[in-house]
Design an enzyme around this catalytic site. Structure first.
Site, PDB file in Angstrom:
ATOM      1  N   GLU A 244      28.258  34.388  32.352  1.00 28.80           N
ATOM      2  CA  GLU A 244      29.233  35.235  33.440  1.00 28.80           C
ATOM      3  C   GLU A 244      30.018  36.490  32.647  1.00 28.80           C
ATOM      4  O   GLU A 244      29.710  37.780  33.442  1.00 28.80           O
ATOM      5  CB  GLU A 244      30.308  34.405  33.663  1.00 28.80           C
ATOM      6  CG  GLU A 244      31.608  34.923  34.559  1.00 28.80           C
ATOM      7  CD  GLU A 244      30.955  35.227  35.848  1.00 28.80           C
ATOM      8  OE1 GLU A 244      30.722  36.352  36.182  1.00 28.80           O
ATOM      9  OE2 GLU A 244      30.431  34.293  36.683  1.00 28.80           O
ATOM     10  N   ASP A 248      28.929  40.310  34.104  1.00 29.90           N
ATOM     11  CA  ASP A 248      30.266  41.136  34.625  1.00 29.90           C
ATOM     12  C   ASP A 248      30.102  42.369  34.000  1.00 29.90           C
ATOM     13  O   ASP A 248      30.153  43.476  34.729  1.00 29.90           O
ATOM     14  CB  ASP A 248      31.755  40.322  34.522  1.00 29.90           C
ATOM     15  CG  ASP A 248      31.470  39.372  35.276  1.00 29.90           C
ATOM     16  OD1 ASP A 248      30.709  39.025  36.393  1.00 29.90           O
ATOM     17  OD2 ASP A 248      32.600  38.371  35.108  1.00 29.90           O
ATOM     18  N   SER A 436      28.954  36.336  41.587  1.00 27.24           N
ATOM     19  CA  SER A 436      29.551  36.797  40.260  1.00 27.24           C
ATOM     20  C   SER A 436      28.732  38.178  40.177  1.00 27.24           C
ATOM     21  O   SER A 436      29.594  38.931  39.549  1.00 27.24           O
ATOM     22  CB  SER A 436      28.888  35.989  39.086  1.00 27.24           C
ATOM     23  OG  SER A 436      30.049  34.780  39.004  1.00 27.24           O
TER      24      SER A 436
END
Length: 525
Positions: A244, A248, A436
């Site tokens: 994650e 990002d 995400s």
């Protein structure tokens, strides 16, 4: 202090996590830190009536905590053998940190704390509601941190082996810059902008980022980390939340070259989540202009108090001219809840954030060959969307959302792992998807638009819904996320659609110029 005349804090009721069981009382000498949020001294004006963004000083003076309430809580802490850990920003953030033993916390807030075992780990929990003495209740918005259960999951999905979970036998993948090219992102960089990223676990390795951006022929981004509630940059393996964090950073920094990246690490609790958002939007050292959030959980798993408090913090971001982009979830219209009902993810369902749904994108350069709703089935994942059961439909959705509740998502972008993003995680090159990826993609786009428009878009939702959709979006009309099909115009699978950034920039230039003129006419003579 008398325990009579105590007031229940609205929406603070807790039940054990499904599948959890208590293993004993929490050690009474365990030191606990809680975040106590104070009420605003005055309500925020509506988005529609706001002529300009507030400065931090204006916000603190007009809408921060009342200094008298802060004094009241100092007295409250002293009476209950709790230590008030002052940071200096209590008035603006409306938040104070109280520390003390578990025994003192139980007595202060009329709760019993137990340690629980759960299939996904252990946590300290409580059941029932929080109560406070009547003479202090008028100052207190909520108390968070007594219960430290995990509240959110990261919304990313690794590309599955061919044929797994019904995945397509043919797939493709892109660098973030190729996705940006397909969507017509503005040329140039986002120098002067700061993108804040909220992370509830995991970490990154600078060496991986250097290798990754070199492979793309891009400059290595400037990255800072901020610790909130003792959260840290703790990379481990690619099977952790590192996927994650890296997704990002790599997406946001690749599409918005030159932007500063600030990563706010915090524990995965309702206390940590909202403290991180509050810390970021009131961070006057780093000054983020946009926040990206790729974590969340079904509304049904949150307390009412947590959702209301976090939505209030998001509203503060809007008042300060800070955009928040949030992933809408990767489990389709059920949001992973197996009760036969539809659910939406929070904080994507907050009416003060830009909720980002998922598509499956096939593109070649600037040509989009096809784009449909991302839906690889129950195991493979699908874009989250539907209707809130907590938040009413905001005014800016009234023309397109027929239900009485907040519709999710607002916008969309490539999220299908089968058409995913090439990223590097813990020394490995991988293909990753999930909504995400869409939150940092839109955060990067907003940073670029801010630069081009020479202003902060801030809470951009009313402007996005007001412009001609065909001018700023690729309307998605194929596919579904379970219960909700794509259709012409806004829908509960992909919102307004994926960005046609060239048209979006033109439309926003027109609307921001009009807003500036309107603001001038409202200024006193």
């Amino acid at each position: 202090m008398s325990n009579s005349n105590r007031v229940t804090l609205k929406g603070s009721e807790r039940a054990p996590l499904a599948g959890a069981h208590a293993v004993g009382a929490t050690d009474p000498q365990q030191i606990i830190e809680v975040s106590l949020y104070l009420k605003r001294r005055a309500a925020l004006p509506s988005v529609e009536s706001r002529a300009k963004h507030l400065t931090h000083a204006e916000f603190a003076a007009q809408h921060g905590a009342n200094p008298a309430d802060l004094e009241l809580i100092r007295q409250f802490a002293k009476e209950n053998n709790l230590q008030l850990l002052e940071r200096g920003d209590e008035i603006e953030r409306r938040s104070v940190t109280l520390a003390g033993t578990a025994a003192a916390m139980e007595k202060t807030f009329s709760v019993e704390l137990h340690d629980y075992e759960h299939p996904e780990g252990t946590y300290r929990g409580r059941t029932g509601a929080i109560q406070v003495p009547e003479q202090y209740a008028s100052a207190i918005q909520g108390v968070f941190g007594l219960d430290d259960r995990p509240v959110a999951k990261p919304h990313y999905r690794y590309h599955a082996p061919r044929g797994a979970f019904g995945a397509r036998t043919s797939s493709t993948s892109y660098s973030p810059t190729q996705v940006a090219e397909a969507y017509g992102f503005p040329k140039g960089d986002a120098t002067g902008q700061t993108i804040g990223i909220i992370e509830l676990g995991g970490g990154y390795r600078p060496a991986d980022l250097k290798t990754y951006f070199q492979s793309l022929g891009l400059e290595n981004p400037k990255i800072k980390t901020v610790s909130v509630d003792h959260g840290k940059n703790r990379p481990t393996t690619a099977n952790s939340a590192d996927g994650e964090v890296m997704l990002d950073i790599e997406v946001a920094a690749a599409v918005a070259q030159g932007a500063n990246i600030v990563v706010y690490f915090t524990p995965n609790t309702d206390q940590g989540f909202q403290d991180a958002i509050s810390s970021a939007i009131h961070d006057q050292a780093n000054k983020p202009s946009v926040l990206s959030i790729s974590w969340g959980g079904p509304e049904s798993t949150w307390t009412q108090a947590s959702m209301e408090s976090m939505d209030q913090i998001a509203a503060e971001a809007a008042a300060l001219g800070i955009s928040i982009t949030v992933a809408s979830g990767d489990s389709g219209s059920s949001d992973g809840v197996n009760d036969g009902q539809n659910h939406v993810d929070f904080p994507a369902s907050s009416p003060h954030v830009l909720a980002c749904g998922g598509t499956s994108l096939v593109a070649n350069g600037t040509t989009i060959q096809s784009e449909s709703v991302w839906n690889d089935g129950a195991q493979g994942g699908a874009g989250g969307g539907g209707y809130s059961t907590v938040f009413d439909r905001p005014a800016w959705q009234a023309a397109v959302v027929t239900q009485a509740f907040r519709g999710v998502p607002d916008v969309a972008g490539d999220a299908d792992p089968e058409t995913g993003y090439n990223v590097r995680v813990d020394g490995k090159d991988m293909v990753v998807g999930g909504t995400s990826a869409v939150a940092p993609l839109w955060a990067g786009l907003i940073a670029l638009l801010n630069t081009k428009l020479n202003t902060r878009l801030g809470f951009v939702n009313p402007q996005l819904y007001a412009i001609n959709q065909s001018a700023g979006f690729h309307d998605i009309t194929v596919g579904n996320n379970g219960a909700f099909p794509a259709r012409p115009g806004w829908d509960a699978a992909t919102g307004l659609g994926s960005p046609d950034a060239t048209g979006l920039l033109d439309a926003l230039q027109t609307s921001t110029q009009a807003s500036a003129k309107q603001a001038e006419t409202k200024q006193p003579a």
